[in-house]
Structures are given as structure tokens and as C-alpha cells.
Design a protein around this motif. Structure first.
Motif, PDB file in Angstrom:
ATOM      1  N   ALA A  43       0.882  -1.157  -0.100  1.00  0.00           N
ATOM      2  CA  ALA A  43      -0.051  -0.048   0.050  1.00  0.00           C
ATOM      3  C   ALA A  43       0.964   1.197   0.020  1.00  0.00           C
ATOM      4  CB  ALA A  43      -0.793  -0.014   1.177  1.00  0.00           C
ATOM      5  N   PRO A  44       0.631   2.216  -0.782  1.00  0.00           N
ATOM      6  CA  PRO A  44       1.346   3.425  -0.727  1.00  0.00           C
ATOM      7  C   PRO A  44       1.279   4.265   0.657  1.00  0.00           C
ATOM      8  CG  PRO A  44      -0.652   3.782  -2.081  1.00  0.00           C
ATOM      9  CD  PRO A  44      -0.569   2.291  -1.773  1.00  0.00           C
ATOM     10  N   ASP A  45       2.307   5.025   0.795  1.00  0.00           N
ATOM     11  CA  ASP A  45       2.162   5.876   2.118  1.00  0.00           C
ATOM     12  C   ASP A  45       0.949   6.860   1.926  1.00  0.00           C
ATOM     13  OD1 ASP A  45       4.433   4.540   3.012  1.00  0.00           O
ATOM     14  OD2 ASP A  45       5.656   6.238   2.250  1.00  0.00           O
ATOM     15  N   ARG A  46       0.099   6.708   3.057  1.00  0.00           N
ATOM     16  CA  ARG A  46      -1.101   7.493   3.129  1.00  0.00           C
ATOM     17  C   ARG A  46      -0.524   9.253   3.093  1.00  0.00           C
ATOM     18  NH1 ARG A  46      -6.129   6.297   5.115  1.00  0.00           N
ATOM     19  NH2 ARG A  46      -7.302   8.186   5.417  1.00  0.00           N
ATOM     20  N   ALA A  47      -1.124  10.028   2.093  1.00  0.00           N
ATOM     21  CA  ALA A  47      -0.698  11.191   2.004  1.00  0.00           C
ATOM     22  C   ALA A  47      -1.628  11.946   2.927  1.00  0.00           C
ATOM     23  CB  ALA A  47      -0.911  11.609   0.632  1.00  0.00           C
ATOM     24  N   ALA A  48      -1.129  13.285   3.411  1.00  0.00           N
ATOM     25  CA  ALA A  48      -2.071  14.108   4.171  1.00  0.00           C
ATOM     26  C   ALA A  48      -3.253  14.612   3.271  1.00  0.00           C
ATOM     27  CB  ALA A  48      -1.289  15.176   4.784  1.00  0.00           C
ATOM     28  N   VAL A  49      -4.315  14.650   3.713  1.00  0.00           N
ATOM     29  CA  VAL A  49      -5.556  15.220   2.654  1.00  0.00           C
ATOM     30  C   VAL A  49      -5.843  16.453   3.317  1.00  0.00           C
ATOM     31  CG1 VAL A  49      -7.679  14.895   2.085  1.00  0.00           C
ATOM     32  CG2 VAL A  49      -6.391  12.701   2.614  1.00  0.00           C
ATOM     33  N   ARG A  50      -5.825  17.538   2.305  1.00  0.00           N
ATOM     34  CA  ARG A  50      -6.028  18.963   2.768  1.00  0.00           C
ATOM     35  C   ARG A  50      -7.272  19.168   2.153  1.00  0.00           C
ATOM     36  NH1 ARG A  50      -1.453  21.815   0.010  1.00  0.00           N
ATOM     37  NH2 ARG A  50      -1.631  20.298  -1.328  1.00  0.00           N
ATOM     38  N   PRO A  51      -8.165  20.034   2.948  1.00  0.00           N
ATOM     39  CA  PRO A  51      -9.464  20.514   2.299  1.00  0.00           C
ATOM     40  C   PRO A  51      -9.215  21.409   0.930  1.00  0.00           C
ATOM     41  CG  PRO A  51      -9.056  21.396   4.474  1.00  0.00           C
ATOM     42  CD  PRO A  51      -7.753  20.652   4.210  1.00  0.00           C
ATOM     43  N   VAL A  52     -10.374  21.414   0.425  1.00  0.00           N
ATOM     44  CA  VAL A  52     -10.398  21.997  -0.922  1.00  0.00           C
ATOM     45  C   VAL A  52     -11.207  23.129  -0.697  1.00  0.00           C
ATOM     46  CG1 VAL A  52     -10.832  22.087  -3.454  1.00  0.00           C
ATOM     47  CG2 VAL A  52      -9.825  19.982  -2.433  1.00  0.00           C
ATOM     48  N   LYS A  53     -10.714  24.351  -1.152  1.00  0.00           N
ATOM     49  CA  LYS A  53     -11.669  25.724  -1.095  1.00  0.00           C
ATOM     50  C   LYS A  53     -12.746  25.414  -2.149  1.00  0.00           C
ATOM     51  CE  LYS A  53      -7.847  28.741  -0.205  1.00  0.00           C
ATOM     52  NZ  LYS A  53      -7.000  29.957  -0.790  1.00  0.00           N
ATOM     53  N   PRO A  54     -13.970  25.872  -1.560  1.00  0.00           N
ATOM     54  CA  PRO A  54     -15.250  25.794  -2.131  1.00  0.00           C
ATOM     55  C   PRO A  54     -15.199  26.533  -3.456  1.00  0.00           C
ATOM     56  CG  PRO A  54     -15.776  25.888   0.028  1.00  0.00           C
ATOM     57  CD  PRO A  54     -14.079  26.119  -0.002  1.00  0.00           C
ATOM     58  N   SER A  55     -14.291  27.669  -3.752  1.00  0.00           N
ATOM     59  CA  SER A  55     -14.244  28.516  -4.870  1.00  0.00           C
ATOM     60  C   SER A  55     -13.461  27.706  -5.933  1.00  0.00           C
ATOM     61  CB  SER A  55     -13.404  29.593  -4.738  1.00  0.00           C
ATOM     62  OG  SER A  55     -12.020  29.550  -3.957  1.00  0.00           O
ATOM     63  N   ARG A  56     -12.659  26.655  -5.608  1.00  0.00           N
ATOM     64  CA  ARG A  56     -12.013  26.016  -6.445  1.00  0.00           C
ATOM     65  C   ARG A  56     -12.693  24.805  -7.121  1.00  0.00           C
ATOM     66  NH1 ARG A  56      -5.724  25.753  -6.519  1.00  0.00           N
ATOM     67  NH2 ARG A  56      -6.637  24.033  -7.720  1.00  0.00           N
ATOM     68  N   ILE A  57     -14.089  24.200  -6.488  1.00  0.00           N
ATOM     69  CA  ILE A  57     -14.789  23.354  -6.919  1.00  0.00           C
ATOM     70  C   ILE A  57     -15.769  23.894  -8.313  1.00  0.00           C
ATOM     71  CG2 ILE A  57     -16.584  21.607  -6.296  1.00  0.00           C
ATOM     72  CD1 ILE A  57     -15.510  21.674  -3.506  1.00  0.00           C
ATOM     73  N   HIS A  58     -15.587  23.244  -9.291  1.00  0.00           N
ATOM     74  CA  HIS A  58     -16.474  23.679 -10.234  1.00  0.00           C
ATOM     75  C   HIS A  58     -17.331  22.408 -10.777  1.00  0.00           C
ATOM     76  CE1 HIS A  58     -14.332  27.252 -10.435  1.00  0.00           C
ATOM     77  NE2 HIS A  58     -13.054  26.699 -10.421  1.00  0.00           N
ATOM     78  N   GLY A  59     -18.035  22.541 -11.699  1.00  0.00           N
ATOM     79  CA  GLY A  59     -19.163  21.996 -12.112  1.00  0.00           C
ATOM     80  C   GLY A  59     -18.278  20.784 -13.128  1.00  0.00           C
ATOM     81  N   VAL A  60     -18.751  19.629 -13.473  1.00  0.00           N
ATOM     82  CA  VAL A  60     -18.282  18.590 -14.489  1.00  0.00           C
ATOM     83  C   VAL A  60     -18.810  18.892 -15.769  1.00  0.00           C
ATOM     84  CG1 VAL A  60     -18.041  16.194 -15.017  1.00  0.00           C
ATOM     85  CG2 VAL A  60     -18.105  17.002 -12.694  1.00  0.00           C
ATOM     86  N   ARG A  61     -17.855  19.090 -16.919  1.00  0.00           N
ATOM     87  CA  ARG A  61     -18.123  19.166 -18.261  1.00  0.00           C
ATOM     88  C   ARG A  61     -17.917  17.844 -18.907  1.00  0.00           C
ATOM     89  NH1 ARG A  61     -15.856  25.177 -18.461  1.00  0.00           N
ATOM     90  NH2 ARG A  61     -17.545  26.124 -17.516  1.00  0.00           N
ATOM     91  N   VAL A  62     -18.908  17.370 -19.947  1.00  0.00           N
ATOM     92  CA  VAL A  62     -18.800  16.339 -20.337  1.00  0.00           C
ATOM     93  C   VAL A  62     -18.976  16.639 -21.827  1.00  0.00           C
ATOM     94  CG1 VAL A  62     -19.535  13.764 -20.716  1.00  0.00           C
ATOM     95  CG2 VAL A  62     -19.515  14.819 -18.273  1.00  0.00           C
ATOM     96  N   PRO A  63     -18.147  16.231 -22.954  1.00  0.00           N
ATOM     97  CA  PRO A  63     -18.471  16.224 -24.553  1.00  0.00           C
ATOM     98  C   PRO A  63     -19.769  15.698 -24.873  1.00  0.00           C
ATOM     99  CG  PRO A  63     -16.311  15.656 -23.873  1.00  0.00           C
ATOM    100  CD  PRO A  63     -16.898  15.311 -22.546  1.00  0.00           C
ATOM    101  N   ALA A  64     -20.367  16.217 -25.626  1.00  0.00           N
ATOM    102  CA  ALA A  64     -21.699  15.696 -26.055  1.00  0.00           C
ATOM    103  C   ALA A  64     -21.648  14.209 -26.614  1.00  0.00           C
ATOM    104  CB  ALA A  64     -22.151  16.452 -27.226  1.00  0.00           C
ATOM    105  N   SER A  65     -20.454  13.778 -27.441  1.00  0.00           N
ATOM    106  CA  SER A  65     -20.424  12.614 -27.773  1.00  0.00           C
ATOM    107  C   SER A  65     -20.270  11.457 -26.431  1.00  0.00           C
ATOM    108  CB  SER A  65     -19.222  12.461 -28.697  1.00  0.00           C
ATOM    109  OG  SER A  65     -17.966  12.708 -28.048  1.00  0.00           O
TER     110      SER A  65
END
Length: 70
Positions: A35-57
Motif C-alpha cells: 500500500a502506498p504511504d498515506r498522503a495528508a488530505v487537505r481541504p479544498v476551497k469551495p471556490s476551486r470546486i466547479h461543475g463537471v463538463r462532459v463532451p456531447a459524444s
């Protein structure tokens, strides 16, 4: 002289298996995987979270797929 002897693993009669056999397989394989060493999880600022865009195809492809398999 060539050694023509072939060693193969036994094939189970039930290829689908059940949960108990799957858990046994996983328990036997666990020591072989590191198992890989566990990396420290840092919170993400809400301003950096955006919607998901999927191509039409891709959206058409995903729309044609069943939700839970066939």
C-alpha cells in the motif's frame, strides 16, 4: 532433452465463486501488494470546486449505457 512437463493451477468447478472464496483470494493476495504511504488530505476551497463538463459524444455514450449493467 526437452522437459515437456507443464504445471497448471487447478481450475475450480465453480468459476463464479462466492463471497467466501473471493475473500479468501483477497486474503492470500494481500501480502503481495504494497500500500502506498498515506498522503495528508487537505481541504479544498469551495471556490476551486466547479461543475463537471462532459463532451456531447461522451454524454450520448453514457446515456446509452445501463445504470447497473445488463
Amino acid at each position: 532433452m526437452t522437459n515437456l512437463e507443464v504445471h497448471t493451477a487447478p481450475v475450480p468447478s465453480d468459476l463464479d465463486g462466492d463471497l467466501a472464496s473471493l475473500r479468501g483470494d483477497c486474503a492470500r493476495m494481500a501480502p503481495h501488494w504494497a500500500a502506498p504511504d498515506r498522503a495528508a488530505v487537505r481541504p479544498v476551497k469551495p471556490s476551486r470546486i466547479h461543475g463537471v463538463r462532459v463532451p456531447a459524444s461522451s454524454a450520448r455514450l453514457l446515456d446509452a449505457m445501463s445504470d447497473y449493467g445488463d
